[in-house]
Each structure stands twice: as structure tokens, then as C-alpha cells.
Design an enzyme around this catalytic site. Structure first.
Site, PDB file in Angstrom:
ATOM      1  N   GLU A  55       0.822  -1.209   0.000  1.00  0.00           N
ATOM      2  CA  GLU A  55       0.000   0.000   0.000  1.00  0.00           C
ATOM      3  C   GLU A  55       0.860   1.265   0.000  1.00  0.00           C
ATOM      4  O   GLU A  55       0.539   2.249  -0.678  1.00  0.00           O
ATOM      5  CB  GLU A  55      -0.913   0.035   1.235  1.00  0.00           C
ATOM      6  N   GLU A 295      12.143 -32.981   0.795  1.00  0.00           N
ATOM      7  CA  GLU A 295      12.540 -33.731  -0.392  1.00  0.00           C
ATOM      8  C   GLU A 295      12.927 -35.182  -0.097  1.00  0.00           C
ATOM      9  O   GLU A 295      13.477 -35.856  -0.965  1.00  0.00           O
ATOM     10  CB  GLU A 295      13.684 -33.007  -1.098  1.00  0.00           C
ATOM     11  N   SER A 303       6.913 -40.365   8.367  1.00  0.00           N
ATOM     12  CA  SER A 303       6.740 -39.878   9.743  1.00  0.00           C
ATOM     13  C   SER A 303       5.982 -38.559   9.771  1.00  0.00           C
ATOM     14  O   SER A 303       5.168 -38.323  10.664  1.00  0.00           O
ATOM     15  CB  SER A 303       8.109 -39.724  10.415  1.00  0.00           C
TER      16      SER A 303
END
Length: 363
Positions: A55, A295, A303
Site C-alpha cells: 500500500e 525432499e 513420519s
């Protein structure tokens, strides 16, 4: 009824916001436009935490033309002091006549307060434009600011039968060059890239981002600090964080001392003899890490699913069959006992990359 002009300009503001994709963490992506008499007189987007908000950049460009104009902004203007001054004060001072807001700010410090201050100062405010799209592009910020946890995206390159390596551990290369380049580009959009130590031991990746000046933080889940001191992950740019279990007094080893000079060692809670991944994520969020690309490998990913920590998946699937009972699967862990408990993805998108398919969805 929603005005066509409002949607049109909010779309432009959204496109502006996306220009800073991967650069604003831990802040959200925000775009802004100032429109007067059908003409855009100011525009801006938040480029980086600590720099001016969208803004303010748009108001600076508009100057005196902002008087009586309409401000389009993708996220509710802030009313609190952070690294920058409150945006609502500047909007009021500029004598903007109307503000169109894409979505309210999920930050409890602001949430609806900025809008209230603007309306109290006789500025017309409309809220709720392209909200689904805006929530999606800022999903990491929303989770981070409301739950104190990073947004977790799991990225997998696997064969058609769900393998990420053969029984001998060979994994190069399962997917095509096109898929690998695309997957590599993803890293520039995340605060951090995470792997388990077995991925380091097997593949010795650098985990850097070829296509970006800013390197993601590299995080390794390594309960016993078994990562080699000469691992390639320590090469190139980007901070390395080794997540491990605490040690007792007098248990400091020479290896640990050397690794502490190469990386930040983050000790987290233990859970059933392993690293507590939920505690890990909370600790990483306190380091202002809001968006993580995981990755591998299969044990870590499984898990994360077991702990309900995954938010998004990106599975690159190659039309190859590896087979083998001992071959490594992309998702291991405990899994579910009944099909009805299986994780069902939503907002699914499938695209083709050469001979591969990219299967993308949200948990």
C-alpha cells in the site's frame, strides 16, 4: 453484486503480489493498486520483510492523485507497528475514498482492526474478493501466523510403483530432466529445504537453488549427528540446520564440535527414541521459517504424514517399474491400518512434464 471493475483490479493486485513469490518470508505476499477515474495511478507489491508494504509503495507512486481514489489491496492493511509503521495511518492521511480488500488479515494483531479503523475514518471498505486464491498463495503465512507452525510441502520423485530407489540404493535418475529442472526451480520459493540424514548418506545432495540468488535454508533431520563433515550440503550458499537429539553433560564429541562450526545444531525433544517432528516444526517456526519443502527420504516423509504435519504434496511420477520388496518406497512410516483412514487429497492438479506426471494436491 460484485462490480466487474473490482474483480478486474483485484486480479491485477494479485498478479503484483506474486512477483515476490518466495521472497517475503515470514511475511505474506501482498499487491496493491490505486485507481482514480478508471486509471491506475499507483501500484506496488511487498518485496521483502522489513521493506515498505504494498500500500505504501502504491501511495508513494500515486502522490496527490490518491485523494478521492480507490485502493485495491489483496490483504487487509495493517494497523500495528512491526518492522514498518501502520499502513492505515498513511491511507487515512492520503485521503483515499474507498478501499477494496481481498481478504482480512489472519494475524491476531490486525485481524479486522485495520478495516475497522478505516471505516471509523469515513473510508468505504469492501472485503472478500478472490479470497480462495489469496488464501492459497499465502497458505504458508496463514498457518505460520495462526498455528505457529511452518507450511509443509512434500516433494517426491518416484517410479510408477512408488519407489524412490532400487534395493541397492541407486536413485539417479528416476524422473526425466524436465521434471528435475522443474523440481529444482521449486526450491527458490521456499524458506527451507528439508531431508533426512539417509538422503544425505545415499545421494549427497547440495540442496541449493540454481535459479535464485537467495539460497534456501538447508535442514537435515539427524538424530545421531551421523552426517559426514565433508557432505556437499555444506558447500555453496545457504545456512545449514542440523536437527538432532540433546546430549548429556560431558557427551560433546569432536565431531559435534566440528559440525557446529559448519551448521546450526538445533536440539529438539525426543519421541519414542526418535526426533519429535512436531516439536521440530515449532522450533523452526520460532526461527521465522514458515514454508518448508521436504525432499525425502521415505522414512522422514512417512513420519511427517503419521504426525499429520503435511499440508501439500507434489509427486513427480515416472513411467518406470522398479519392483523389489527391499526397494525404498516414497512414503514409509507407520501408515494407516484401514483404507478408510487413508489420507485423501483435495484441490488436485495433474500436469505432464515430458514423459512424467506431476500429481499435486493439498492434504
Amino acid at each position: 453484486m460484485v462490480k466487474k471493475d473490482d474483480l478486474y483490479y483485484m486480479n491485477l493486485a494479485l498478479r503484483l503480489a506474486l512477483k515476490a513469490k518466495g521472497q517475503t518470508w515470514p511475511n505474506p505476499m501482498v499487491g496493491a493498486l490505486i485507481v482514480k477515474d478508471g486509471r491506475i495511478v499507483g501500484k506496488g507489491y511487498h518485496q521483502k520483510a522489513g521493506l515498505a508494504h504494498a500500500e505504501i509503495i502504491a501511495l508513494d507512486e500515486a502522490g496527490k492523485k490518491a485523494k478521492g481514489a480507490t485502493l485495491y489491496v489483496t490483504l487487509e492493511p495493517c494497523c500495528h507497528f512491526g518492522r514498518t509503521d501502520p499502513c492505515v495511518d498513511r491511507i487515512i492521511k492520503s485521503r483515499i475514498k474507498r478501499v477494496v480488500v481481498g481478504m482480512t488479515d489472519p494475524n491476531p494483531l490486525n485481524n479486522g482492526k485495520g478495516i475497522k479503523i478505516l471505516t471509523q475514518n469515513k473510508i468505504k471498505v469492501k472485503v472478500g474478493f478472490l479470497e480462495d486464491r489469496l488464501r492459497k498463495i499465502n497458505a504458508p503465512f496463514i498457518k505460520y501466523i495462526t498455528k505457529g507452525m511452518p507450511f509443509i510441502t512434500v516433494k517426491v520423485a518416484q517410479s510408477l510403483d512408488g519407489k524412490i530407489a532400487t534395493c541397492s540404493g541407486d536413485s539417479k535418475w528416476i524422473t526425466s530432466d524436465k521434471s528435475r529442472i522443474y523440481a529444482h526451480r521449486l526450491r527458490q520459493y521456499y524458506d527451507a529445504v528439508m531431508v533426512g540424514v539417509n538422503t544425505i548418506l545415499r545421494d549427497n545432495p547440495r540442496l541449493d537453488a540454481w535459479f535464485s540468488k537467495r539460497q534456501p535454508i538447508k535442514i537435515v533431520i539427524d538424530s545421531q549427528l551421523s552426517i559426514p563433515q565433508q557432505a556437499d550440503i555444506f558447500l555453496g550458499g545457504g545456512q545449514v540446520i542440523l536437527v538432532t537429539l540433546p546430549i548429556g553433560p560431558g557427551q560433546e564429541t569432536q565431531n559435534r564440535q566440528i559440525l557446529s562450526q559448519k551448521a546450526r545444531i538445533l536440539e529438539v525433544k525426543e519421541k519414542s527414541g526418535q526426533i519429535d517432528l512436531r516439536d521440530t516444526m515449532k522450533r523452526l517456526a520460532k526461527l521465522q521459517i514458515s514454508n518448508i519443502l521436504v525432499e525425502g527420504g521415505g522414512t522422514l516423509i512417512g513420519s511427517l504424514f503419521d504426525e499429520n504435519l503435511v499440508d501439500k504434496v507434489m509427486f513427480f511420477i515416472s513411467p518406470k517399474i522398479i519392483g523389489g520388496k527391499e526397494a525404498i518406497s516414497s512414503v514409509m512410516g507407520k501408515g494407516v491400518l484401514r483404507i478408510e483412514k487413508a489420507i485423501r487429497l483435495k484441490d488436485i492438479r495433474i500436469r505432464r512434464l515430458g514423459e512424467d506426471l506431476l500429481f499435486e494436491g493439498y492434504v
